[in-house]
Motif scaffolding. Structure first.
Motif, mmCIF file in Angstrom:
data_model
loop_
_atom_site.group_PDB
_atom_site.id
_atom_site.type_symbol
_atom_site.label_atom_id
_atom_site.label_comp_id
_atom_site.label_asym_id
_atom_site.label_seq_id
_atom_site.Cartn_x
_atom_site.Cartn_y
_atom_site.Cartn_z
ATOM 1 N N UNK A 1 0.857 -1.179 0.000
ATOM 2 C CA UNK A 1 0.000 0.000 0.000
ATOM 3 C C UNK A 1 0.894 1.230 0.000
ATOM 4 N N UNK A 2 0.699 2.088 -0.993
ATOM 5 C CA UNK A 2 1.617 3.203 -1.193
ATOM 6 C C UNK A 2 0.837 4.487 -1.449
ATOM 7 N N UNK A 3 1.069 5.460 -0.588
ATOM 8 C CA UNK A 3 0.550 6.804 -0.812
ATOM 9 C C UNK A 3 1.744 7.743 -0.896
ATOM 10 N N UNK A 4 2.097 8.073 -2.107
ATOM 11 C CA UNK A 4 3.281 8.900 -2.334
ATOM 12 C C UNK A 4 3.003 9.819 -3.512
ATOM 13 N N UNK A 5 3.095 11.104 -3.251
ATOM 14 C CA UNK A 5 2.719 12.074 -4.262
ATOM 15 C C UNK A 5 3.761 12.203 -5.371
ATOM 16 N N UNK A 6 4.980 11.687 -5.130
ATOM 17 C CA UNK A 6 6.048 11.907 -6.098
ATOM 18 C C UNK A 6 6.445 10.635 -6.848
ATOM 19 N N UNK A 7 5.700 9.579 -6.693
ATOM 20 C CA UNK A 7 5.987 8.341 -7.432
ATOM 21 C C UNK A 7 5.458 8.485 -8.853
ATOM 22 N N UNK A 8 6.262 8.091 -9.816
ATOM 23 C CA UNK A 8 5.904 8.246 -11.226
ATOM 24 C C UNK A 8 5.697 6.886 -11.886
ATOM 25 N N UNK A 9 5.346 6.920 -13.164
ATOM 26 C CA UNK A 9 5.124 5.689 -13.919
ATOM 27 C C UNK A 9 6.379 4.818 -13.965
ATOM 28 N N UNK A 10 7.533 5.447 -13.977
ATOM 29 C CA UNK A 10 8.794 4.703 -14.065
ATOM 30 C C UNK A 10 8.972 3.742 -12.897
ATOM 31 N N UNK A 11 8.571 4.168 -11.701
ATOM 32 C CA UNK A 11 8.762 3.339 -10.512
ATOM 33 C C UNK A 11 7.984 2.035 -10.611
ATOM 34 N N UNK A 12 6.826 2.056 -11.284
ATOM 35 C CA UNK A 12 6.000 0.855 -11.351
ATOM 36 C C UNK A 12 6.567 -0.187 -12.301
ATOM 37 N N UNK A 13 7.627 0.169 -13.017
ATOM 38 C CA UNK A 13 8.295 -0.805 -13.885
ATOM 39 C C UNK A 13 9.386 -1.569 -13.148
ATOM 40 N N UNK A 14 9.652 -1.215 -11.860
ATOM 41 C CA UNK A 14 10.710 -1.878 -11.102
ATOM 42 C C UNK A 14 10.313 -3.255 -10.585
#
Length: 483
Positions: free
Chosen positions: A278-291
């Protein structure tokens, strides 16, 4: 007295033989006589008296009178003839504890009280506390301890850490610490007997824990597999890289200002057994979800992305390809996700049972058509604040036979006509229409056709009148109606 003989001498009495019964003298003046039981020749003996009168069978309720007994003999007073040889003697009464302290009764009674009430009842007496401090009464509960509650102030002004033995006796597997520092966490580890192995879940909220404190906590508390960090702004992404352990299966991070894409990289690399994120982070971008790697693809079944404002449909593409086994997905507050992103979810995540699209203002009825066509296992759908949803979208949802929970809070375009589509959804158990301004009393009254409904929320709904609630209480007696 004996009858005289021929010579004037008294006649000797009959001698007893085998099988003979010696009877005492009778009051009629006859001599002593004997009877041979069951011997036919007995009636020919000269000393045979007349047969005794036939007596009725003895009654157990009333003893025979003395005159009816041969020889005037009678049983002891109070003992019926033919009864037991001796009356049973009742034993001493079994001493039982008073009902107020009977542990068997208390074990059943205390199930009916809430957690807060149990805390009060445990202070009544030692007997109640002994019963209530069994782990079975506290399973699934997490105690919340604020920093100021962890210390007792001594008369000299010094602080002493509180005794946590009562928590250990109740077998709590998780704790929530609020407003604590690195030192407070170290004191907790040193003073709680089960901290090293017995604690499975830790939650830190609004705390000043640093990278060093986070590392010490996860190193010392080897039993922790569920971790929550909320409002903790003093640790950095470097702290996650140095402290996260592969044993963690559930991680929740929210309102931590230093969490961004690199934090997702640490999570994906260090937590191969992660099942829930569960992640609430205003600065996470699409790139992070590819990790996310193939390891999380097999183990992760729940992903909640809350108010991740930078996530777009491209990030959704990375999610559906990296985590194909998801059964629960939340995109709540991901305001840049559109109908195309929902289409990707519906086509690729066929195992979904829960989908949260609340606060996604770009979602329209078309997204609901994708959901209804492809997600046949879906049981829960959250559409709160999806302001573009109309009655047409509800008509698509009416074909979903597996849907059990539907949330439509503040969907301002839903009208009575849309509710008519929901009446065909016999599988619905929970329906929330809170804040829907266009629904009327007439339209809401039709919901009585959903006889299997267990919970109905109508908070801030103008059409929900006192008369309507009374009507529901009569026609939906098994449903909890929230006013």
């Amino acid at each position: 007295m004996s009858s005289p003989g021929v010579d004037g001498d008294p006649k000797p009495p009959c001698l007893p033989r085998n099988g003979l019964v010696k009877l005492p003298g009778q009051p009629n003046g006859l001599g002593a006589a004997s009877i041979t039981k069951g011997t036919p020749a007995a009636k020919n003996r000269p000393c045979q008296p007349p047969p005794p009168p036939t007596l009725p069978p003895p009654s157990l309720a009333a003893p025979l009178p003395r005159a009816a007994l041969a020889g005037g003999l009678c049983p002891p007073a109070g003992l019926p003839l033919g009864g037991p040889a001796s009356a049973p003697v009742p034993g001493p009464p079994v001493e039982r504890p008073p009902l107020a302290t009977d542990e068997k009764i208390l074990n059943g009674l205390f199930w009916y009280f809430s957690a807060c009430e149990k805390c009060v009842l445990a202070q009544v007496c030692k007997a109640w506390r002994r019963v209530l401090y069994q782990p079975k009464f506290w399973a699934g509960l997490t105690p919340v301890l604020h920093a100021k509650e962890l210390y007792n102030v001594l008369p000299g002004g010094e602080k002493e850490f509180v005794n946590l033995q009562g928590f250990a006796a109740r077998g709590f597997e998780g704790f929530c610490l609020v407003g604590v520092s690195d030192l407070d966490i170290c004191e907790f580890i040193d003073n709680y007997a089960l901290s090293k192995k017995g604690v499975k879940a830790m939650s830190l909220k609004r705390s000043t824990i640093t990278d060093a404190g986070l590392e010490v906590m996860l190193e010392q508390m080897q039993g922790v597999v569920r971790l929550e960090l909320s409002g903790c702004n003093d640790f950095t992404e470097a702290g996650l890289w140095s402290s996260l352990s592969a044993r963690i299966t559930s991680l929740s991070v929210s309102d931590c200002i230093n969490v961004a894409d690199d934090a997702i990289a640490a999570i994906s690399q260090l937590l191969p057994n992660l099942a829930e994120l569960s992640l609430q982070a205003y600065h996470v971008t699409d790139t992070a979800l590819a990790y996310f790697t193939a390891r999380q693809g097999h183990s992760t079944h729940t992903l909640r992305l809350l108010s991740c404002w930078e996530i777009t449909n491209h990030g959704v593409v990375n999610v559906v390809h990296s985590l194909p086994n998801l059964t629960a997905l939340s995109l709540s507050g991901c305001s840049k996700v559109t109908d195309d992103g929902v289409e990707l979810v519906a086509e690729n995540l066929r195992k979904l049972r829960s989908l949260d699209l609340s606060w996604c203002p770009r979602i329209t009825d078309m997204a609901l058509e994708y959901v209804a066509c492809d997600l046949h296992r879906l049981e829960e759908l959250v559409l709160d604040r999806c302001v573009r949803i109309t009655d047409t979208g509800l008509s698509y949802l009416s074909t979903m036979s597996s849907l059990r929970s539907l949330y439509l809070r503040w969907c301002c375009q839903v009208q009575d006509f849309g509710l008519k589509h929901l009446l065909a959804m016999r599988s619905l158990r929970l329906l929330s229409l809170a804040g829907c301004p266009l629904l009327t009393t007439t339209g809401l009254s039709g919901l009585v056709q959903l006889q299997e409904l267990e919970e109905l929320e109508l908070t801030n709904c103008p059409g929900a009148t006192p008369e309507l609630f009374k009507y529901f209480s009569q026609h939906l007696p098994r449903c909890l109606v929230i006013e």
